[in-house]
Design a protein around this motif. Structure first.
Motif, short mmCIF file in Angstrom:
data_model
loop_
_atom_site.label_atom_id
_atom_site.label_comp_id
_atom_site.label_asym_id
_atom_site.label_seq_id
_atom_site.Cartn_x
_atom_site.Cartn_y
_atom_site.Cartn_z
N GLY A 142 26.78 -12.11 9.56
CA GLY A 142 27.53 -13.63 9.76
C GLY A 142 28.35 -13.70 10.91
N ARG A 143 28.58 -14.95 11.28
CA ARG A 143 29.58 -15.07 12.24
C ARG A 143 30.34 -16.42 11.83
NH1 ARG A 143 30.99 -13.55 17.38
NH2 ARG A 143 29.10 -12.27 17.39
N GLY A 144 31.60 -16.43 12.05
CA GLY A 144 32.48 -17.83 11.74
C GLY A 144 33.58 -17.48 10.66
N ARG A 145 34.51 -18.44 10.55
CA ARG A 145 35.66 -18.23 9.62
C ARG A 145 35.34 -18.82 8.16
NH1 ARG A 145 41.29 -19.88 12.35
NH2 ARG A 145 41.98 -19.26 10.35
N ASP A 146 34.10 -19.48 8.15
CA ASP A 146 34.04 -20.06 6.95
C ASP A 146 32.76 -19.23 5.89
OD1 ASP A 146 35.76 -22.06 7.30
OD2 ASP A 146 34.42 -23.04 8.61
N LEU A 147 32.59 -18.05 6.31
CA LEU A 147 31.53 -17.28 5.65
C LEU A 147 31.96 -17.22 4.14
CD1 LEU A 147 31.10 -14.39 8.23
CD2 LEU A 147 29.85 -16.55 8.08
N SER A 148 30.73 -17.55 3.29
CA SER A 148 31.20 -17.59 1.76
C SER A 148 29.59 -17.63 1.32
CB SER A 148 31.52 -19.14 1.55
OG SER A 148 31.69 -19.08 0.25
N LEU A 149 29.62 -16.83 0.37
CA LEU A 149 28.13 -16.17 -0.38
C LEU A 149 28.11 -17.19 -1.47
CD1 LEU A 149 28.81 -12.33 -0.57
CD2 LEU A 149 26.95 -13.66 0.54
N GLN A 150 26.73 -17.62 -1.82
CA GLN A 150 26.52 -18.29 -2.94
C GLN A 150 26.47 -17.96 -4.15
OE1 GLN A 150 22.80 -20.29 -2.21
NE2 GLN A 150 23.63 -21.92 -0.56
N ASP A 151 26.04 -16.60 -4.17
CA ASP A 151 26.14 -15.36 -5.55
C ASP A 151 26.75 -14.29 -5.09
OD1 ASP A 151 25.64 -14.65 -8.13
OD2 ASP A 151 23.58 -14.16 -7.59
N PRO A 152 28.05 -14.29 -5.10
CA PRO A 152 28.64 -12.97 -4.82
C PRO A 152 28.46 -11.81 -6.00
CG PRO A 152 30.21 -14.58 -5.22
CD PRO A 152 28.94 -15.34 -5.04
N GLU A 153 28.39 -12.44 -7.10
CA GLU A 153 28.22 -11.47 -8.30
C GLU A 153 27.04 -10.80 -8.04
OE1 GLU A 153 29.51 -9.55 -11.54
OE2 GLU A 153 30.45 -11.16 -10.42
N SER A 154 26.01 -11.13 -7.35
CA SER A 154 24.92 -10.25 -7.19
C SER A 154 25.04 -9.02 -6.50
CB SER A 154 23.92 -11.06 -6.54
OG SER A 154 24.15 -11.30 -5.16
N LEU A 155 26.37 -8.82 -5.73
CA LEU A 155 26.67 -7.77 -4.97
C LEU A 155 27.26 -6.46 -5.95
CD1 LEU A 155 28.46 -9.25 -1.98
CD2 LEU A 155 26.05 -8.63 -2.15
N ARG A 156 27.61 -6.91 -7.22
CA ARG A 156 28.06 -5.82 -8.05
C ARG A 156 27.36 -4.67 -8.06
NH1 ARG A 156 32.30 -6.08 -11.21
NH2 ARG A 156 32.31 -8.34 -10.94
N GLY A 157 27.92 -3.29 -7.76
CA GLY A 157 27.23 -2.18 -8.05
C GLY A 157 26.25 -2.02 -6.58
N LYS A 158 26.20 -2.85 -5.96
CA LYS A 158 25.19 -2.38 -4.68
C LYS A 158 25.94 -1.88 -3.56
CE LYS A 158 21.99 -5.10 -6.53
NZ LYS A 158 21.52 -6.27 -6.00
N VAL A 159 25.36 -1.39 -2.52
CA VAL A 159 26.06 -0.80 -1.43
C VAL A 159 25.87 -2.03 -0.23
CG1 VAL A 159 25.71 0.65 0.50
CG2 VAL A 159 25.51 1.53 -1.92
N VAL A 160 27.02 -2.51 0.15
CA VAL A 160 26.90 -3.65 1.02
C VAL A 160 27.07 -3.41 2.53
CG1 VAL A 160 28.17 -5.53 1.66
CG2 VAL A 160 27.97 -5.26 -0.61
N ILE A 161 26.24 -3.69 3.45
CA ILE A 161 26.24 -3.35 4.75
C ILE A 161 26.42 -4.47 5.47
CG2 ILE A 161 24.93 -2.29 6.75
CD1 ILE A 161 22.95 -1.03 4.73
N LEU A 162 27.55 -4.29 6.13
CA LEU A 162 28.17 -5.72 6.75
C LEU A 162 28.08 -5.49 8.29
CD1 LEU A 162 31.72 -5.99 5.11
CD2 LEU A 162 29.76 -7.77 4.99
N SER A 163 27.32 -6.69 8.81
CA SER A 163 27.30 -6.92 10.22
C SER A 163 27.94 -8.37 10.56
CB SER A 163 25.83 -7.02 10.67
OG SER A 163 25.49 -7.08 12.30
N VAL A 164 29.25 -8.12 10.52
CA VAL A 164 30.11 -9.40 10.81
C VAL A 164 31.31 -8.88 11.66
CG1 VAL A 164 31.51 -11.21 9.45
CG2 VAL A 164 29.57 -10.09 8.27
N PRO A 165 31.54 -9.94 12.57
CA PRO A 165 32.70 -9.33 13.57
C PRO A 165 33.99 -9.41 12.58
CG PRO A 165 31.52 -11.29 14.59
CD PRO A 165 30.93 -11.23 13.01
N LEU A 166 34.60 -8.32 12.84
CA LEU A 166 35.97 -8.03 12.00
C LEU A 166 36.96 -9.05 11.69
CD1 LEU A 166 37.11 -5.62 10.36
CD2 LEU A 166 38.54 -4.89 12.33
N ARG A 167 37.14 -9.97 12.86
CA ARG A 167 38.07 -10.95 13.04
C ARG A 167 37.65 -12.25 11.83
NH1 ARG A 167 42.02 -12.80 16.44
NH2 ARG A 167 42.65 -15.12 16.10
#
Length: 491
Positions: A142-167
């Protein structure tokens, strides 16, 4: 860090501070029921207290240090002298917060997918953690200040790999969504995965997150092993959010040296007068910690948040001094670990000493001792101003109460610092649905510098902050009707 020089006009302004009136011009008298406590709030007492808290003996009050513990014991001694009831653990004034930090053995730690594995070092650096974690992989780009997941609960127990600018990650809702989903681990793709030489930063013992940082090369290899296109390792060029799940699992095994400390929150209570309402509480808060020492340089934190801690002490004494007590109880809470990430308040709301359901509101004071000085704003233009932050997000009832009580004090409220909404300890209470207000006098050139010293403090502003919070807390605690909650937290 080099000292900053104060302009002559500003220096002259601070010399005039003791001559300023107590309440601001145009303020109205306080009713007799609360006047005794209101009149007890004394600028000279505030000055004496802050000179101790921001003095060299406290060594900057860094969480987990001897200086912080000395400050906490000093606050507790004042509370005992005031005659306020201990509200901590085992009849004490303290609630002990457990913090841990780690030094991972990078070569003894590894990241695995099937038969493929990669040790730490050379583009892979394991974060401050230890243990094992495993889960199906999910790549989030992702990129941008308004990044938001539709179903964040689906990440429970997963290994999340992030390719998002740190800021963007830290400023968008995405970070909070991922944290609350409790993934098994978080792998961040970064331009350079620097290996820390010493121990990592302290974390709450109850919230250690397994994770690692990966540079582009190792990240591409990992994605290939997961059956995902290697090119997705690069941060996207356009704004937006992508989610790429994999059916394959990632395993982390991290071996590390561990160090654990305890640091106290400080609490006292004034019991309410009504037997049916005294089990409900209004919490008044500030953070006692600052940045401590860096090398031999002390960061005194006179404004941040020695000012709020001092105002809270004045408020506590005023409540005890006032002959008439409110119906509900008042809790006075100084937290540790704010500068580390709001840790003390996070620990409290996860381990409350008074039930969350019985907590009426939380009133926060953080950096209330200076006149804002940024951009084209001069300190002499902000003598009576203070920022009222977050007061409209959960309870317009509480917001209106603050406006009404301010008639007795005379602050000029400003509402242009909502960006600091999630940067002080009230935020953790708001996350639990507790109505809050946050008073903040604004930024200045000495913020988080060794030059945040007592000689630059506006003690009239500290005292008037204490006066306003005293009135708001007393009234919120004394009403028959509990402060009304507007419903879901307004972001």
């Amino acid at each position: 860090m080099k000292s900053r020089f104060i302009r002559p006009a500003v220096a002259a302004f601070f010399l005039l501070l003791p001559l300023l009136p107590a309440q601001y011009a145009g303020s109205s008298p306080v009713d007799e029921a609360r006047k005794q406590g209101f009149d007890d709030i004394d600028e000279q007492a505030c000055k004496g207290w802050l000179e101790v808290l921001a003095g060299p003996a406290m060594e900057g009050r860094g969480t987990g240090t001897k200086g912080y513990l000395k400050a906490a014991k000093w606050i507790a001694a004042r509370l005992k002298a005031f005659g306020l009831e201990p509200a901590g653990e085992q009849g004490s004034y303290f609630q002990w917060v457990r913090l841990v930090r780690f030094l991972p053995n990078q070569q003894a730690s590894k990241l695995s997918v099937g038969g493929w594995s990669r040790k730490g070092g050379d583009g892979v650096v394991f974060e401050s953690c230890e243990g094992k974690a495993e889960g199906e992989a999910v790549l989030i780009r992702g990129r941008g200040r308004d990044l938001s997941l539709q179903d964040p609960e689906s990440l429970r127990g997963k290994v999340v790999i992030l390719s998002v600018p740190l800021r963007d990650y830290f400023r968008s809702p995405l970070r909070k969504q991922i944290r609350e989903a409790a993934p098994a681990a978080i792998l961040r793709i970064v331009a350079r995965a620097a290996q820390r030489r010493g121990m990592g930063r302290y974390q709450l013992a109850s919230a250690v997150q397994m994770g690692a940082k990966l540079e582009d090369g190792p990240a591409r290899k990992l994605l290939k092993k997961l059956g995902l296109p290697a090119k997705l390792a690069a941060h996207p060029k356009n704004a937006g959010l992508e989610v790429h799940p994999s059916k394959k699992s990632v395993r982390l095994t991290v071996k590390a040296k561990k160090e654990e400390i305890k640091s106290p929150n400080v609490l006292a209570r004034l019991e309410g007068s009504d037997p049916e309402l005294r089990d409900e509480v209004v919490i008044c808060g500030a953070h006692l910690d600052h940045l401590g020492k860096r090398g031999t340089t002390i960061y005194p934190g006179a404004d941040d948040d020695g000012s709020g801690s001092t105002a809270l002490l004045a408020l506590a004494r005023a409540m005890k001094t006032n002959a008439k007590r409110p119906r509900r109880s008042i809790v006075f809470l100084w937290v540790c670990g704010e500068e580390m990430g709001l840790y003390g308040s996070k620990w409290y709301v996860e381990n409350p000493l008074f039930p969350i359901a019985k907590t009426v509101c939380e009133l926060q004071m953080d950096m209330v001792g200076r006149n804002e000085e940024k951009g084209n704003e001069r300190p002499e233009d902000n003598i009576q101003t203070i920022h009222l932050v977050g007061s409209k997000k959960l309870s317009m009832d509480l917001h209106q109460l603050v406006l009404e009580e301010n008639h007795h004090v005379g602050f000029e409220f400003e509402y242009d610092e909502e960006d600091v909404w999630n940067r002080s300890d009230h935020y953790n209470f708001a996350e639990k649905g507790i109505p809050i207000i946050f008073l903040f006098s604004g930024f200045h050139p000495d913020y988080h510098r060794p030059t945040d010293t007592v000689d630059k403090i506006n003690f009239t502003k500290i005292a008037n902050t204490a006066r306003l919070m005293y009135l708001v807390a007393w009234r919120a605690a004394n009403r028959i009707e509990r402060i009304r909650h507007d419903g879901e937290l307004s972001k």
